[in-house]
Design an enzyme around this catalytic site. Sequence first.
Site, PDB file in Angstrom:
ATOM      1  N   HIS A   1       1.630   4.150  -2.973  1.00 32.53           N
ATOM      2  CA  HIS A   1       1.595   5.615  -2.885  1.00 32.53           C
ATOM      3  C   HIS A   1       2.907   6.219  -3.382  1.00 32.53           C
ATOM      4  CE1 HIS A   1      -2.229   6.127  -0.972  1.00 32.53           C
ATOM      5  NE2 HIS A   1      -1.892   5.597   0.198  1.00 32.53           N
TER       6      HIS A   1
ATOM      7  N   HIS B   1       0.821  -1.208   0.000  1.00 30.68           N
ATOM      8  CA  HIS B   1       0.000   0.000   0.000  1.00 30.68           C
ATOM      9  C   HIS B   1       0.861   1.266   0.000  1.00 30.68           C
ATOM     10  CE1 HIS B   1      -3.750   2.245   1.045  1.00 30.68           C
ATOM     11  NE2 HIS B   1      -2.878   3.073   1.618  1.00 30.68           N
ATOM     12  N   GLU B   2       1.784   1.348   0.937  1.00 27.69           N
ATOM     13  CA  GLU B   2       2.591   2.569   1.044  1.00 27.69           C
ATOM     14  C   GLU B   2       3.519   2.719  -0.156  1.00 27.69           C
ATOM     15  OE1 GLU B   2       1.642   4.777   2.997  1.00 27.69           O
ATOM     16  OE2 GLU B   2       0.491   3.589   4.432  1.00 27.69           O
TER      17      GLU B   2
ATOM     18  N   CYS C   1      -8.872  -4.147  -3.402  1.00 27.47           N
ATOM     19  CA  CYS C   1      -7.516  -3.768  -3.817  1.00 27.47           C
ATOM     20  C   CYS C   1      -6.706  -3.400  -2.578  1.00 27.47           C
ATOM     21  CB  CYS C   1      -7.622  -2.553  -4.744  1.00 27.47           C
ATOM     22  SG  CYS C   1      -6.044  -1.860  -5.268  1.00 27.47           S
TER      23      CYS C   1
ATOM     24  N   CYS D   1      -5.534  -4.255  -7.524  1.00 28.06           N
ATOM     25  CA  CYS D   1      -6.568  -4.558  -8.514  1.00 28.06           C
ATOM     26  C   CYS D   1      -5.931  -4.385  -9.896  1.00 28.06           C
ATOM     27  CB  CYS D   1      -7.783  -3.648  -8.331  1.00 28.06           C
ATOM     28  SG  CYS D   1      -7.512  -1.947  -8.859  1.00 28.06           S
TER      29      CYS D   1
ATOM     30  N   HIS E   1      -5.695   6.223  -3.299  1.00 31.13           N
ATOM     31  CA  HIS E   1      -6.574   5.209  -2.714  1.00 31.13           C
ATOM     32  C   HIS E   1      -7.564   4.735  -3.762  1.00 31.13           C
ATOM     33  CE1 HIS E   1      -5.538   6.702   1.535  1.00 31.13           C
ATOM     34  NE2 HIS E   1      -4.804   5.661   1.196  1.00 31.13           N
ATOM     35  N   CYS E   2      -7.975   3.470  -3.617  1.00 26.55           N
ATOM     36  CA  CYS E   2      -8.763   2.802  -4.649  1.00 26.55           C
ATOM     37  C   CYS E   2      -9.989   2.180  -3.986  1.00 26.55           C
ATOM     38  CB  CYS E   2      -7.883   1.737  -5.307  1.00 26.55           C
ATOM     39  SG  CYS E   2      -8.718   0.744  -6.521  1.00 26.55           S
TER      40      CYS E   2
ATOM     41  N   CYS F   1      -4.823  -0.712 -10.743  1.00 23.69           N
ATOM     42  CA  CYS F   1      -3.628  -0.237 -10.027  1.00 23.69           C
ATOM     43  C   CYS F   1      -2.383  -0.991 -10.507  1.00 23.69           C
ATOM     44  CB  CYS F   1      -3.816  -0.413  -8.521  1.00 23.69           C
ATOM     45  SG  CYS F   1      -5.042   0.722  -7.832  1.00 23.69           S
TER      46      CYS F   1
HETATM   47 ZN   LIG Z   1      -3.043   5.075   1.875  1.00 22.43          ZN
HETATM   48 ZN   LIG Z   2      -6.837  -0.609  -7.083  1.00 26.04          ZN
END
Ligand SMILES: [Zn+2]
Ligand SMILES: [Zn+2]
Length: 178
Positions: free
Chosen positions: A135, A131-132, A146, A165, A141-142, A168
């Site tokens: 970014h 996640h990070e 995901c 997903c 954000h999605c 992304c």
């Molecule tokens: Zn985040």
């Molecule tokens: Zn996504």
Amino acid sequence: MNTGSIIGAIMKLNLLFSREISDDLREFVIKTLKRFFKKVEIQIVDFSINLDLFYNKLRRQVDLDKLISSLAAKSDNLFLMIISKDAYVPGLNFVFGVAIPYRGAIISTYRLKMTTDKNLFLMRLSKTIKHEMGHVFGLMHCKNYCVMRFANSLYELDKKSSEFCRRCYKKLEKIGVL
Ligand SMILES: [Zn+2]
Ligand SMILES: [Zn+2]
């Protein structure tokens, strides 16, 4: 740095660990990064960061806003730092991590570790790393199923997907980090 200049460049990631992070965990982080972000070259660095300077004694938490600004000023490459103390940013009770697009990210293992199930902890950590780093590579954000879905609690973190997903994933592929 904008998206344009990151494409095609050799992507180096400075990886930092706070002292208490065990060797096993360090290895897990490196393995997770290498398995997914295949085109990113990882180098372990130590900027001798004194976390006490960013520690809010009243809250007993590290101020990640201040820490990430300091790291961004020190690091010539993209960076990821893993710390074990609890963390916050002004306005939020706690955070699992923070990121600055095209600069770097910090992750706190403190809340992720709130379980007796080691595998669950590692799953949470690997989701948070993806996640990070998502970014860091410019993803927002999605709303899909995901790993880029925003998680405000361990419940939400455990519920969301451990994978990017399709949309992304394609963005990351285009940037050239996979
Ligand atoms: Zn985040
Ligand atoms: Zn996504």
